[in-house]
Design a protein around this motif. Structure first.
Motif, mmCIF file in Angstrom:
data_model
loop_
_atom_site.group_PDB
_atom_site.id
_atom_site.type_symbol
_atom_site.label_atom_id
_atom_site.label_comp_id
_atom_site.label_asym_id
_atom_site.label_seq_id
_atom_site.Cartn_x
_atom_site.Cartn_y
_atom_site.Cartn_z
ATOM 1 N N THR A 142 -4.100 3.990 -139.880
ATOM 2 C CA THR A 142 -5.233 4.092 -138.968
ATOM 3 C C THR A 142 -4.912 3.386 -137.658
ATOM 4 O O THR A 142 -4.377 2.285 -137.661
ATOM 5 C CB THR A 142 -6.485 3.465 -139.613
ATOM 6 O OG1 THR A 142 -6.812 4.210 -140.781
ATOM 7 C CG2 THR A 142 -7.658 3.476 -138.658
ATOM 8 N N VAL A 159 -8.413 6.875 -135.277
ATOM 9 C CA VAL A 159 -7.639 8.035 -135.717
ATOM 10 C C VAL A 159 -6.916 7.667 -137.012
ATOM 11 O O VAL A 159 -6.126 6.730 -137.040
ATOM 12 C CB VAL A 159 -6.616 8.448 -134.644
ATOM 13 C CG1 VAL A 159 -5.804 9.649 -135.119
ATOM 14 C CG2 VAL A 159 -7.322 8.765 -133.336
ATOM 15 N N ASN A 214 -4.440 8.962 -140.020
ATOM 16 C CA ASN A 214 -3.507 9.974 -140.518
ATOM 17 C C ASN A 214 -3.367 9.811 -142.013
ATOM 18 O O ASN A 214 -2.931 8.767 -142.481
ATOM 19 C CB ASN A 214 -2.141 9.772 -139.881
ATOM 20 C CG ASN A 214 -2.026 10.448 -138.528
ATOM 21 O OD1 ASN A 214 -1.605 11.587 -138.447
ATOM 22 N ND2 ASN A 214 -2.433 9.742 -137.471
ATOM 23 N N ILE A 245 -5.728 14.635 -140.381
ATOM 24 C CA ILE A 245 -5.963 13.658 -139.310
ATOM 25 C C ILE A 245 -7.458 13.618 -139.020
ATOM 26 O O ILE A 245 -8.094 14.660 -138.848
ATOM 27 C CB ILE A 245 -5.191 14.040 -138.038
ATOM 28 C CG1 ILE A 245 -3.691 14.165 -138.382
ATOM 29 C CG2 ILE A 245 -5.408 13.008 -136.942
ATOM 30 C CD1 ILE A 245 -2.836 14.573 -137.211
ATOM 31 N N THR A 246 -7.995 12.416 -138.999
ATOM 32 C CA THR A 246 -9.436 12.292 -138.782
ATOM 33 C C THR A 246 -9.720 11.475 -137.540
ATOM 34 O O THR A 246 -9.169 10.394 -137.366
ATOM 35 C CB THR A 246 -10.086 11.598 -139.989
ATOM 36 O OG1 THR A 246 -9.624 12.212 -141.172
ATOM 37 C CG2 THR A 246 -11.587 11.695 -139.918
ATOM 38 N N LEU A 247 -10.587 12.009 -136.679
ATOM 39 C CA LEU A 247 -11.084 11.252 -135.535
ATOM 40 C C LEU A 247 -12.472 10.755 -135.879
ATOM 41 O O LEU A 247 -13.332 11.544 -136.277
ATOM 42 C CB LEU A 247 -11.208 12.147 -134.295
ATOM 43 C CG LEU A 247 -9.976 12.412 -133.444
ATOM 44 C CD1 LEU A 247 -8.943 13.178 -134.211
ATOM 45 C CD2 LEU A 247 -10.380 13.170 -132.179
ATOM 46 N N VAL A 302 -7.797 12.806 -126.989
ATOM 47 C CA VAL A 302 -7.135 12.518 -128.267
ATOM 48 C C VAL A 302 -6.947 13.809 -129.074
ATOM 49 O O VAL A 302 -5.865 14.090 -129.598
ATOM 50 C CB VAL A 302 -7.957 11.482 -129.081
ATOM 51 C CG1 VAL A 302 -7.346 11.294 -130.464
ATOM 52 C CG2 VAL A 302 -8.026 10.150 -128.335
ATOM 53 N N LEU A 303 -8.000 14.619 -129.143
ATOM 54 C CA LEU A 303 -7.927 15.850 -129.933
ATOM 55 C C LEU A 303 -6.890 16.817 -129.362
ATOM 56 O O LEU A 303 -6.117 17.443 -130.097
ATOM 57 C CB LEU A 303 -9.328 16.508 -129.985
ATOM 58 C CG LEU A 303 -9.459 17.783 -130.808
ATOM 59 C CD1 LEU A 303 -8.943 17.604 -132.216
ATOM 60 C CD2 LEU A 303 -10.925 18.248 -130.851
ATOM 61 N N ILE A 314 -3.419 15.639 -130.364
ATOM 62 C CA ILE A 314 -3.174 15.894 -131.791
ATOM 63 C C ILE A 314 -2.872 17.378 -132.032
ATOM 64 O O ILE A 314 -1.920 17.740 -132.722
ATOM 65 C CB ILE A 314 -4.395 15.467 -132.640
ATOM 66 C CG1 ILE A 314 -4.518 13.939 -132.634
ATOM 67 C CG2 ILE A 314 -4.287 15.999 -134.065
ATOM 68 C CD1 ILE A 314 -5.797 13.429 -133.276
ATOM 69 N N THR A 357 -17.341 12.729 -136.891
ATOM 70 C CA THR A 357 -15.993 12.826 -137.426
ATOM 71 C C THR A 357 -15.457 14.226 -137.169
ATOM 72 O O THR A 357 -16.180 15.201 -137.320
ATOM 73 C CB THR A 357 -16.031 12.591 -138.959
ATOM 74 O OG1 THR A 357 -16.627 11.321 -139.220
ATOM 75 C CG2 THR A 357 -14.644 12.632 -139.555
#
Lengths: 338, 338, 338, 338
Positions: free
Chosen positions: A34, A42, A44, A61-63, A80-81, A84, A187
C-alpha cells in the motif's frame, strides 16, 4: 440456526480483493503493498495461482479516496488512475480497444458503466476511413444493456462483438456491490482478471475475461450500492463498537468535550467478548459470515429486494463516471489538456 | 448551373416507397392499393424484381394518419399496426425474435428506435430458464447505438448478435428523413425488405436484410426530420401554389369570407407555366430534382448541417414510440388488455 | 400580394440588437463599437431614448464566436463573458441575486435557461443560517417553467417571487429565435433592458425588466432556433449570391481549382438587379421584409409549426449552458479555479 | 446509553397517520375505519383537536395496495383515488386549482411530486383567454424545486404564487420517508391538513396548509424511502420473529415441506421475553423508540447519509406518478376515457 448450508448462496457479492486482505497478515499466494499517492491510498494486491483467498490469479489495484465530489480530489484521482491504466494497458500504435459499460442506465447506482461509455472518445470508424490523427488510437465502445432489458446474456453480446470486430484488448466498467458501507463510492478497483461469475451487483453476466475472450480484459469497478443485509450487519457491529468506545472514553475527563459526534470507528478500542454477548445476546457470538447467513435467512423470505445508497447518489455517480471516462481517454489518446 | 452531376449524392434520403407512387398511374413492376381503415390510410405497395422505381423487391405498407398525440387516434393506429405486423410476422410457437432500435437516444428526432426497444417485453432469458408462460413468445431486444458513439458499424453489431443468439426473425425500428413536410411524424412504413444503404437519417448503417442476415427482417420506419433543402424546395413550390390559388379564388365572391387561412394545398388549382416563371424566374423552370440539386449546391458549401422538426418533437416522439412498442408487444405476445 | 398589412404580426422574433446595426452607417440614437477580444467579436450597442431602431433604451453587448464545442474556445468565451457580467453587475457585499431560467427543459433548443439554472451555486439558504463564507455572495435561482406546462404567466411567477424574497438584482437566461442561420448558437447577447414582449422563442412572457420589477434585470440570450421562414428566405438570397459568385469567379482561371465548396458568403460579390430578377422572378424584387411577409402568408395557412436546428443541438446546448453557468458563478462568487 | 435526550431530534420522519393507529385500540380524539375496496385497503382516520397522537386535526385517508407495477392493480388504485379526491375537493365550476410537486426531480425517490406535475392538464392560461371548454376546470401547476437548488424556502415560493394568482384550493404531492419497509411505495396518504414541519423526506419546507395560505390544502404523500436506521431496527425485530416462528413451526411435521421461504411476518407467533433477551441481549430489551435512538447515536457520528430503496425504484416511481397524475386529472376535469 442451521449452519450446514451452501455458503456460496449467501455470499455478499463483492469483487474487491482489498476486502479480503488485512493490513499486516502474511497470506499464502498473496502479495500486497500500500502506498499513498497525492492523498489517495493505492493498494496493489497480487494473487498467485493457489492463493488462500480462492480468488482468481492476477493483479488487483485499489484506489481509496475521500470525496469524489471535490474538484481538487477529482483531479488527483484522474492523475493516479490514468497512470495505473497506462501501465496496465501497455498500448502500442496498433492497439485496438473496446470499452464496455456494464449496467443499467435507468437505475442510478447501476448506471456507472453506461455513463462512462457515453464519454469515451471513439475512433475506430475514423481509423477505417484512414482519417485518424496520430494523437488518437483505434478505439470503440459499447453499452450492451442488461439481461432484464435485452433478454440476452450480456457476456454473449460482448463475445459476439469481440469475434466480429476483433479488438486487441477490452476494458469493462461496472458498478459493484460493496461488502462495507465505508467503501461506498470511495473506491475504484482495477484488475486484469476481468469480470467473473458471482461478482458485482446482480447475476447479470457470465465471465468476461482473457480466458473466455482470448484478449486482455481490464475491469474497472466501483462499489456503488450496499445490500440491505450489509448495512444491518455493519450496524450491529457498530452498536458494539460504539458501546465499547463509550465505555473506554467516558471516564476519561479529557474526552468529555469532544465526546459527541466523534467517529468512534477511527479509534482503537479493546473488544471484550463478555460485554459483546451481554449487549447483543446470541447475535454477539456470531462471526461475520454467520451473521450474514442469518440476515439472509431473515430477510429473504419477506421478499425485499432493497439497496442502500447515499442520498446524493445521482450527483456522485456523475462525478465518478467523469473521473473514469477522462482517465480512460487520457490513458489511450494523447489529449491536449489546455 | 451544371446539371451533369452524379444525382445520387444529392438524393434526399427517404425510404418511403409511397413517395414514389402516384395515385392513378400504372408503373411497371409496381402494384399498389389504398384503403382507409378506421380513419387511417393504409397503402400496400408491392414491388417486383425489375420495378421502375429501382427499389428493392418486396412489400411496403404505409399507414398515414393525422395526429398521433390524440389518444383515440393512437388506439386506432395501434389496432391497424398490430394486425399488419401479425400478418407479416406469421409467428409460430417456436419463433424467436430480436427487436433492434436504430438511432441515437441523445438526439430527439433520432431516438425513436431506442425508445421503442425500451418498452419491448423481452422473454428470451426466461425461455432459457424454462420459465416462460404460454402467452409469451421468445423475444430479445437491443439498442446497438450509432457509429459516432460506438465507432462500430451498426450492421456489424447486429450481424454479430444474430450469429450468436440465432433469432428466427428481426424487427428494426428507425427514424427516417422525409422527402416532404407533410409526412413528418404522420406516416409509419412497414416493409419486409429491411434497411438498405443510402436510406434513412444518416449514413450510419449498411444493409440489414434477409440477404445479409439470412432471416426475415421487417423494418418499421417513421419520417421524423426533414432536411433543410426539403423545406426550402417545398416552400418555393408552395409560393407558386399559393399565388395560383389566390389568383383563381380572389375574384370568386363566394370565397371572400373564408379566404384567409385556407389550406390552399388541399384545393385543386390549375398550374400555369408562364405565371410560374414570372413569379419565380429561372427557379420556376426547374423540376423537383433540379431544384434539390441547386439547393444542395447552395447550402452545402456554407457548411450548415440543419434539420427541420416540429416544435413539439419531444412529445410527438414519445407518443410514436408508445404506439409502435405496444403494437409490437401485442402482435407477438398475448397481452391481456384489461 | 397585398402588402398593406400589419407588419408586426409577421415580424421574425429576435432580440438581437446587433441584427439591426450595420457596420458603418450612422444611426440616430445608436452608438456601437466592435472589438475583437481573444478571437471573440464583442459588439457594444448603446441605444438612447428615441433611437431609430425603436428598441428599448439601454446597453446590448453581443459576443460572437465560432465553435462552442471546442474546449479552448469555451474558456475564452467564459473569460470574456465573466468580465462583461462583472462590469454590468457591479455587486457589493450585500447584493442578493435571483437567477431565472426561462424556457422548457423538455424541448432541447428551449432548455438553455433551465440547464444554466441547474448549475448555479445558490447560497441564499446558507446566508439566512449565517453559514455563508466570504467568498460567496447571496444568490438564489429558479426555473419557473413555461406557461403551457404551468398555466401561469411566467412573468407573474417571477414578479411574485421577487416581491417575496426581495433580491437586489435579477439575471434571466433565455433561448432566442434567430433572424439568421449564421448566428445560430454562435452569439450571446447580454443586455440591461430585460426581456420584453414580442421577444424570443414564443409568446410565453410579458415584460421582465427594471420597469416592471423595480430592480436591475440583466438578460442573457442565445439564438438557438431559426424559424422555418428564415431558412427559406436566407436560402433564396443565397441562391442569388451563389449564382453571382459563380458568374464572377468561373471565368477566373486562378479560382478553378478551389471553386468547389468555397464558402461564397465570405466573398465580396457585386449584385446585379437584372440578373437577380431573371433568376428569381418577382421573388427577386422583394426586399427582406416583403419576402418574410410572403413566406409567412404561404406557410401559415398550411399549419406547420416547424423549427430549424443543427443536428447536434443536444450537445451544443449542453456546452452553451456550461459556458453561461460558469460565467455567472465566476462573476458573482470568488471560485477557486484550481 | 443515555436516554435523557430530546426525542424529537431522533424521530423518524413520517407523516403517515396510519403508522400511529392500531387496529382495535380506542384512542382519545381518534376515529378510524378500514374497508377494502376492490382489493385496496382504505383507512379513514379522523383526528379531533386534542387527539392523543398529537398530530394535526383533520382527515387522513390511506390507500394500501400490493403492487403498483401491475396494470390491473393500477386501474383499481386510480378508481379509488379519483373518487376519494372528488369527495375531498368538492369542486364547483368556478374552482381554480394549483397543483404543487414537492421534491427534487434529479433524485429518483424524491422525484414523485415533479413527475406528477409534469402530467397535469393545466388550463388556467386558456381560461384567461376564454378558450376553456366546459369539460375542463381552471387549473395551474408548478414545480417549485428544492431549497438546495433554489436557495429559497419552498413554502415561500408557494405562498408568493398563491398570493399572486389566487387559486381557490391547493394540492401538494410529496415523497415521504417511511417508518416501515412494508409500506414503501405501497401506500398513498391523502390528507386535508397539508404539509407541516418535521414531515417528509427532508427539512426542506415550512408548513403549507389552510392555516398558512388561507385556502384548502390537500396533501398526497407516498413513502418512497426508508431511513437506514429503519431497516436496521426492522431487521433486528425480524431476527427475533423469525427465530420465534422457526421454534414454533419446526417441530410441527405438517410444516416441514413448506418451511423454507415462508413469509413468517404473516404468521401469528407468541413472543417470549426471555427468548428475545437470550437472542438479542440488551438490544432485545429496548422498545422501538429506544432502539431508534440507539441506532441514531450509532450511525450519526460516522457521517452516513444513506437511504434504502427497492432496486426497481426508477420504474416504480414512474408508475406511482402515473397513478396520481391520472387520478388528479380525472377528479378535476371530465376526461373521456375511451
Amino acid at each position: 440456526m442451521n449452519k450446514e448450508v451452501d455458503l456460496s448462496k449467501y455470499q455478499i457479492r463483492t469483487d474487491l480483493a482489498i476486502d479480503y486482505v488485512e493490513e499486516k497478515k502474511e497470506l499464502e499466494g498473496v502479495k500486497h503493498k500500500t502506498e499513498i499517492i497525492d492523498g489517495i491510498t493505492v493498494t496493489n494486491v497480487s494473487l498467485s495461482d493457489n492463493n488462500v483467498l480462492k480468488k482468481k490469479k492476477g493483479k488487483y489495484i485499489t484506489l481509496e479516496f475521500e470525496d469524489v465530489t471535490d474538484r481538487d480530489n477529482r483531479e488527483k484521482i484522474i492523475n493516479v488512475l490514468t497512470s495505473i491504466l497506462k501501465k496496465m494497458l501497455k498500448l502500442n500504435k496498433d492497439s485496438f480497444g473496446l470499452i464496455v459499460g456494464l449496467g443499467n442506465d435507468k437505475s442510478t447506482p447501476d448506471s456507472l458503466g453506461p455513463l462512462v461509455v457515453n464519454d469515451i472518445i471513439v475512433t475506430n470508424h475514423l481509423y477505417i476511413l484512414n482519417e485518424l490523427s496520430d494523437n488518437y488510437k483505434r478505439l470503440s465502445a459499447i453499452n450492451p444493456g442488461v439481461m432484464g432489458e435485452t433478454g440476452i446474456e450480456t457476456s454473449d453480446i460482448i463475445d459476439a462483438i469481440v469475434k466480429k470486430i476483433k479488438p486487441s484488448y477490452l476494458i469493462v466498467i461496472d458498478s459493484l456491490a460493496s461488502k462495507s458501507i465505508e467503501r461506498l463510492n470511495k473506491t475504484i478497483q482495477i484488475t486484469d482478471t476481468g469480470i467473473h461469475p458471482g461478482s458485482g451487483i446482480g447475476n447479470k453476466r457470465k465471465e468476461i475475461s482473457f480466458e473466455t475472450l482470448g484478449i486482455p480484459v481490464i475491469a474497472i469497478g466501483v462499489p456503488t450500492v450496499v445490500d440491505a443485509t450489509v448495512i444491518v450487519s455493519d450496524t450491529i457491529n457498530f452498536i458494539y463498537k460504539n458501546y465499547a468506545f463509550n465505555k473506554e472514553y467516558m471516564n476519561n475527563p479529557k474526552s468529555k468535550l469532544t465526546f459527541n459526534n466523534v467517529n468512534y470507528l477511527n479509534k482503537q478500542v479493546k473488544e471484550n467478548k463478555e460485554d459483546k454477548e451481554q449487549l447483543l445476546g446470541l447475535l454477539g457470538t456470531l462471526n461475520e459470515e454467520e451473521l450474514q447467513i442469518l440476515l439472509y435467512e431473515v430477510l429473504n423470505p419477506i421478499g425485499y429486494n432493497l439497496m442502500v445508497t447515499p442520498k446524493e447518489i445521482d450527483f456522485i455517480i456523475q462525478k465518478l463516471s467523469n473521473v473514469i471516462s477522462i482517465s480512460i481517454n487520457n490513458s489511450i489518446h494523447v489529449i491536449d489538456k489546455k
